[in-house]
Design an enzyme around this catalytic site. Structure first.
Site, mmCIF file in Angstrom:
data_model
loop_
_atom_site.group_PDB
_atom_site.id
_atom_site.type_symbol
_atom_site.label_atom_id
_atom_site.label_comp_id
_atom_site.label_asym_id
_atom_site.label_seq_id
_atom_site.Cartn_x
_atom_site.Cartn_y
_atom_site.Cartn_z
ATOM 1 N N HIS A 1 41.286 67.350 41.133
ATOM 2 C CA HIS A 1 40.947 66.615 39.907
ATOM 3 C C HIS A 1 42.057 66.797 38.869
ATOM 4 O O HIS A 1 42.830 67.763 38.915
ATOM 5 C CB HIS A 1 39.605 67.101 39.370
ATOM 6 C CG HIS A 1 38.446 66.636 40.217
ATOM 7 N ND1 HIS A 1 37.146 66.915 39.922
ATOM 8 C CD2 HIS A 1 38.422 65.893 41.358
ATOM 9 C CE1 HIS A 1 36.346 66.359 40.836
ATOM 10 N NE2 HIS A 1 37.109 65.749 41.725
ATOM 11 N N GLU B 1 42.223 67.681 35.757
ATOM 12 C CA GLU B 1 42.301 68.893 34.929
ATOM 13 C C GLU B 1 42.907 70.054 35.702
ATOM 14 O O GLU B 1 43.645 70.872 35.158
ATOM 15 C CB GLU B 1 40.940 69.253 34.333
ATOM 16 C CG GLU B 1 39.748 69.288 35.280
ATOM 17 C CD GLU B 1 39.079 67.935 35.487
ATOM 18 O OE1 GLU B 1 39.794 66.988 35.871
ATOM 19 O OE2 GLU B 1 37.856 67.837 35.301
ATOM 20 N N TRP C 1 49.851 25.933 48.225
ATOM 21 C CA TRP C 1 49.423 26.904 47.221
ATOM 22 C C TRP C 1 49.335 26.177 45.902
ATOM 23 O O TRP C 1 50.245 25.412 45.562
ATOM 24 C CB TRP C 1 50.411 28.062 47.110
ATOM 25 C CG TRP C 1 50.599 28.789 48.409
ATOM 26 C CD1 TRP C 1 51.624 28.720 49.256
ATOM 27 C CD2 TRP C 1 49.694 29.744 48.975
ATOM 28 N NE1 TRP C 1 51.450 29.560 50.328
ATOM 29 C CE2 TRP C 1 50.258 30.205 50.172
ATOM 30 C CE3 TRP C 1 48.445 30.255 48.584
ATOM 31 C CZ2 TRP C 1 49.627 31.142 50.990
ATOM 32 C CZ3 TRP C 1 47.836 31.183 49.404
ATOM 33 C CH2 TRP C 1 48.437 31.619 50.590
#
Ligand SMILES: NC(=O)c1ccc[n+]([C@@H]2O[C@H](COP(=O)([O-])OP(=O)(O)OC[C@H]3O[C@@H](n4cnc5c(N)ncnc54)[C@H](OP(=O)(O)O)[C@@H]3O)[C@@H](O)[C@H]2O)c1
Length: 367
Positions: free
Chosen positions: A44, A46, A164
């Site tokens: 994570h 932290e 396209w």
């Protein structure tokens, strides 16, 4: 906190079903450690920031874009690591909506004597993680409806040619949108008309493979469809109803597709059941790529959160040429309204984006 949010943003599209999180350790006015959550299963944010700071974290302030966890998930809880680091203060942008955390992380820190404040740049932090918040609180994915159309609102020409409409830059941006999604969804009409692959094609190649989903009540998907041979076979899902022909279902399964048999509503796949099933498969962000009939179905079911429309500098005309939203249509008073509209050029096209207004929001000028 703005720096922490920018760090979190670096992993956009890579952390699902986890949120994007950034962290900054600040001491005596200087940054002594920083980090972000890079992917599900990785440390994570932290922890990355505290490891980078080392002993300098003692007495420092941690800026964190999401409340730290107190529960064991794919990785151990973070609150004990914050306490061990000897931080003096923790500034959190937003509480984790996960009921196993939701305030418990912040409470544990303040009970241990740390100075804790919550709500710094909260709106920005929520916005950063809209798919995660929607998935956790509503048990459904955040749905973005993407369209490429001519300036006169046609998604293909009168003779059904759609490749396209937009230019190469817009198509690149569309692949970036795909890379942020956990599932790309189209209706059987689009598979029969365009035979798309529904893969993410970016350079360098993208590390994750979103599900490719076809909504196909009667299992009409041809076994030769490109979507069945593109990417890993198990990542193609065909959503059918009970009334789909058993032999066709078996043929699709033999091609490697996963067939999801879902409840029917008015003889078609119940889209609320579909998104619930996708949420169970950890789909937090869904990119809906049409066509008009399926777009209308999602809108009418109240399942669209955001709209992204690429507008090409061309006029196609033709009263039978398809438009982005079919279905029965709505009166002016009942129209689907958008808020927070933005427009920006992408190559020679324009990208117009906005959020579908929910009933409780004030839509300026249309009360
Ligand atoms: N330019 C663009 O951005 C773009 C993108 C996509 C498509 N297109 C164009 O759009 C056209 C195809 O659009 P389309 O409207 O014909 O087909 P579509 O929206 O791709 O597929 C519609 C079909 O999906 C199935 N479906 C299953 N459950 C549904 C539900 N709950 N609600 C709605 N539909 C459901 C229905 O067939 P069953 O009842 O058999 O299941 C329905 O006929 C093509 O011309 C294609 O080129 C353009």
């Amino acid at each position: 906190m703005m720096q922490a949010l920018a760090l979190a943003e670096r992993a956009r599209g890579l952390t699902s079903p986890n949120p994007l999180v950034g962290a900054l350790v600040v001491k005596d006015g200087g940054v002594v450690g920083e980090g972000y959550h890079a992917r599900a299963g990785a440390p994570h944010a932290e922890r990355v920031a505290l490891t980078a700071a080392g002993p300098k974290a003692r007495g420092a302030t941690l800026y964190l874009t999401l409340e730290p966890c107190v529960h064991q998930g794919r990785t151990p809880p973070c609150v004990p690591a914050l306490l061990d680091a000897g931080l003096r203060r923790v500034v959190v942008a937003v509480l984790d909506p996960n009921p196993r955390v939701n305030g418990a992380g912040a409470a544990a820190l303040s009970q241990a004597g740390l100075e804790v404040s919550v709500g710094c740049l909260e709106a920005e932090a929520r916005r950063l993680n809209r798919p995660f918040f929607t998935w956790v609180t509503e048990r459904r994915p955040f749905v973005t409806l993407k369209v490429a159309m001519s300036l006169d609102g046609k998604i293909s020409s009168w003779n059904r040619a759609s490749r396209w409409i937009t230019g190469v830059e817009a198509r690149g941006e569309a692949h970036r949108l795909r890379s942020e999604a956990d599932a790309i969804v189209v209706g059987i009409g689009t598979v029969l008309a365009d035979d798309p692959e529904l893969t993410v094609r970016l350079d360098p190649p993208w590390q994750r493979e979103p599900y490719r989903v076809i909504v196909d009540s009667q299992a009409r998907t041809p076994t030769s469809a490109r979507v069945l041979s593109a990417g890993s076979p198990g990542r193609t899902l065909v959503a059918v109803t009970e009334s789909a022909d058993a032999q066709r279902v078996t043929a699709l399964e033999q091609r490697g597709a996963q067939v999801l048999t879902l409840p029917a509503r008015d003889g078609r796949v119940d889209l609320t059941a579909l998104v619930a099933e996708l949420a169970r498969r950890e789909v937090t962000a869904l990119l809906l790529e049409g066509g008009g009939e399926l777009n209308a179905g999602f809108l009418e079911a109240g399942l669209v959160d955001r709209v992204a429309v690429f507008v090409a500098p061309m006029l196609l005309g033709g009263q039978d040429a398809p438009t982005p939203v079919r279905g029965p249509g709505r009166g002016l008073k009942e129209a689907f309204r958008l808020t927070g509209m933005t427009a920006r050029p992408v190559g020679e096209d324009l990208l117009i984006e906005g959020d579908i207004a929910r009933g409780d929001e004030d839509v300026h000028g249309h009360c």
